[in-house]
Design a protein around this motif. Structure first.
Motif, PDB file in Angstrom:
ATOM      1  N   GLN A 232      39.234  36.927  26.788  1.00 51.40           N
ATOM      2  CA  GLN A 232      38.196  37.957  26.724  1.00 51.40           C
ATOM      3  C   GLN A 232      38.498  39.050  27.744  1.00 51.40           C
ATOM      4  O   GLN A 232      37.952  39.050  28.847  1.00 51.40           O
ATOM      5  N   LEU A 233      39.360  39.980  27.371  1.00 50.67           N
ATOM      6  CA  LEU A 233      39.809  41.001  28.310  1.00 50.67           C
ATOM      7  C   LEU A 233      38.668  41.905  28.760  1.00 50.67           C
ATOM      8  O   LEU A 233      38.537  42.223  29.942  1.00 50.67           O
ATOM      9  N   ALA A 234      37.821  42.330  27.818  1.00 46.85           N
ATOM     10  CA  ALA A 234      36.719  43.232  28.170  1.00 46.85           C
ATOM     11  C   ALA A 234      35.761  42.552  29.142  1.00 46.85           C
ATOM     12  O   ALA A 234      35.334  43.159  30.138  1.00 46.85           O
ATOM     13  N   GLU A 235      35.428  41.298  28.870  1.00 45.63           N
ATOM     14  CA  GLU A 235      34.519  40.561  29.745  1.00 45.63           C
ATOM     15  C   GLU A 235      35.164  40.284  31.093  1.00 45.63           C
ATOM     16  O   GLU A 235      34.502  40.333  32.138  1.00 45.63           O
ATOM     17  N   PHE A 236      36.476  39.996  31.087  1.00 44.24           N
ATOM     18  CA  PHE A 236      37.194  39.753  32.339  1.00 44.24           C
ATOM     19  C   PHE A 236      37.169  41.007  33.201  1.00 44.24           C
ATOM     20  O   PHE A 236      36.916  40.941  34.406  1.00 44.24           O
ATOM     21  N   LYS A 237      37.421  42.147  32.566  1.00 40.16           N
ATOM     22  CA  LYS A 237      37.416  43.418  33.301  1.00 40.16           C
ATOM     23  C   LYS A 237      36.031  43.700  33.876  1.00 40.16           C
ATOM     24  O   LYS A 237      35.903  44.156  35.024  1.00 40.16           O
ATOM     25  N   GLU A 238      35.002  43.396  33.093  1.00 41.17           N
ATOM     26  CA  GLU A 238      33.637  43.617  33.562  1.00 41.17           C
ATOM     27  C   GLU A 238      33.317  42.717  34.750  1.00 41.17           C
ATOM     28  O   GLU A 238      32.689  43.147  35.725  1.00 41.17           O
ATOM     29  N   ASN A 239      33.767  41.464  34.668  1.00 38.68           N
ATOM     30  CA  ASN A 239      33.524  40.534  35.774  1.00 38.68           C
ATOM     31  C   ASN A 239      34.263  40.953  37.044  1.00 38.68           C
ATOM     32  O   ASN A 239      33.766  40.752  38.160  1.00 38.68           O
ATOM     33  N   LEU A 240      35.459  41.520  36.881  1.00 34.47           N
ATOM     34  CA  LEU A 240      36.180  42.038  38.048  1.00 34.47           C
ATOM     35  C   LEU A 240      35.380  43.153  38.707  1.00 34.47           C
ATOM     36  O   LEU A 240      35.308  43.238  39.939  1.00 34.47           O
ATOM     37  N   ALA A 241      34.786  44.022  37.875  1.00 33.56           N
ATOM     38  CA  ALA A 241      33.990  45.126  38.416  1.00 33.56           C
ATOM     39  C   ALA A 241      32.777  44.594  39.173  1.00 33.56           C
ATOM     40  O   ALA A 241      32.447  45.081  40.258  1.00 33.56           O
ATOM     41  N   VAL A 242      32.108  43.581  38.605  1.00 32.24           N
ATOM     42  CA  VAL A 242      30.944  42.993  39.272  1.00 32.24           C
ATOM     43  C   VAL A 242      31.372  42.327  40.576  1.00 32.24           C
ATOM     44  O   VAL A 242      30.672  42.413  41.591  1.00 32.24           O
ATOM     45  N   THR A 243      32.543  41.655  40.555  1.00 36.31           N
ATOM     46  CA  THR A 243      33.060  41.034  41.769  1.00 36.31           C
ATOM     47  C   THR A 243      33.279  42.083  42.849  1.00 36.31           C
ATOM     48  O   THR A 243      32.906  41.891  44.024  1.00 36.31           O
ATOM     49  N   GLN A 244      33.897  43.221  42.464  1.00 37.27           N
ATOM     50  CA  GLN A 244      34.121  44.291  43.433  1.00 37.27           C
ATOM     51  C   GLN A 244      32.795  44.804  43.997  1.00 37.27           C
ATOM     52  O   GLN A 244      32.672  45.032  45.204  1.00 37.27           O
ATOM     53  N   ASN A 245      31.797  44.991  43.127  1.00 34.68           N
ATOM     54  CA  ASN A 245      30.498  45.484  43.592  1.00 34.68           C
ATOM     55  C   ASN A 245      29.889  44.553  44.634  1.00 34.68           C
ATOM     56  O   ASN A 245      29.368  44.995  45.665  1.00 34.68           O
ATOM     57  N   ASP A 246      29.954  43.235  44.344  1.00 38.54           N
ATOM     58  CA  ASP A 246      29.371  42.271  45.280  1.00 38.54           C
ATOM     59  C   ASP A 246      30.151  42.221  46.589  1.00 38.54           C
ATOM     60  O   ASP A 246      29.569  42.077  47.672  1.00 38.54           O
TER      61      ASP A 246
END
Length: 314
Positions: A183-197
């Motif tokens: 799930q590339l789109a979801e993985f990319k989104e999770n990376l963004a959330v990780t960066q935010n946190d």
């Protein structure tokens, strides 16, 4: 301003200084930052090498790296107060989007040898954290699903060393699940959330400048992979995403404002010289198209930048 004369020459420093001031002093620093921005028209920045249409002014992140994602109300308020927000910290998610629509990343660039020992300085930790975030994205995009778990473990290890381990671990399971399912789109989104946190945690620790160093590491790794892909299968139209001088210009400004302690632990001067070279090499005249020769020049400089950023021995 008179107590901190460097603020007038470095508007980004005005933002970062807020992270070290008490609430009563933050308003003063913000006013100083505004004065600095007003003076920027009279300042000389790193030479671009060629005339070009500018998309940004000093102190602002490149337009293509500004995220439209939002934080929670609590996070957004705290980050804004501490000098980190959607407009002062580049988005890892947006940086990695430069890899989309490019030829496949060559096998030898899909994975890299990661350090076994933790660095002893904050700058190296931040750069490597950015490289690891990019490693994860590139591995998933290249179908290297079996390599995601070791990368996630390294992210946790480096996150713990930086004091943000809990924030990284909170997303590790989701990142692994996204990778296993492709799930590339979801993985990319999770990376963004990780960066935010991670950014929010760094803000609470009064360590705002590392948020920018993490983004720099991610950008260098993504640029290296992009150049490798285009060098193997060049297309002028696809290569335009690499010819974006606003990016190295911005990161050069960031490094020009880091703390003296960070500058002593790493060869920041050499990294800045390479970033300034990239500004020149990426600049195109209006209506000029990228060429394979220009791309190869960018690729050579980028590979040297990778060595410097990861502190590899030549």
């Amino acid at each position: 301003m008179k107590d901190f004369p460097f603020i007038a020459k470095c508007p980004i420093a005005a933002l970062l200084l807020c992270c070290a001031l008490s609430p009563g002093q933050e308003e003063w620093a913000s006013e100083g930052g505004e004065e600095a921005v007003e003076e920027m028209d009279d300042m000389d920045f790193a030479p671009t090498g060629q005339e070009r249409l500018r998309e940004r002014v000093g102190g602002k992140i490149p337009a293509l790296f500004q995220d439209d994602e939002v934080y929670s109300d609590t996070q957004e308020h705290m980050l804004s107060e501490l000098g980190i927000n959607n407009y002062t910290a580049p988005s890892i998610r947006k940086i990695f989007e430069q890899l989309e629509g490019l030829p496949p990343v060559p096998e030898e660039k899909a994975l890299r040898e990661r350090p076994e020992k933790l660095p002893t300085d904050r700058c190296s930790l931040g750069l490597e954290m950015g490289f690891l975030l990019a490693d994860g994205f590139i591995a998933v995009q290249c179908g290297k699903m079996n390599d995601i778990k070791p990368i996630a473990l390294d992210l946790s290890r480096f996150g713990k060393a930086m004091g943000v381990g809990d924030k990284v671990n909170a997303h590790a399971a989701s990142l692994l699940e996204n990778a296993e399912k492709g799930q590339l789109a979801e993985f990319k989104e999770n990376l963004a959330v990780t960066q935010n946190d991670v950014n929010a945690e760094l803000a609470s620790l009064r360590d705002a400048e590392i948020a920018h160093i993490i983004a720099l590491g991610g950008w260098i790794r993504a640029l290296d992979a992009s150049c490798a892909a285009l060098n193997a299968s060049f297309s002028p139209e696809q290569a335009r995403s690499v010819f974006y001088p606003d990016a190295p210009e911005y990161f050069d400004e960031i490094l020009g404002c880091v703390s003296p302690e960070m500058g002593r632990r790493r060869d920041i001067k050499r990294i800045r010289q390479l970033l300034q070279s990239l500004v020149s090499e990426m600049s195109l005249e209006e209506n000029e198209s990228p060429t394979k020769e220009k791309l190869e020049s960018i690729y050579r400089t980028t590979e040297e930048l990778v060595r410097e950023a990861t502190d590899e021995k030549k």
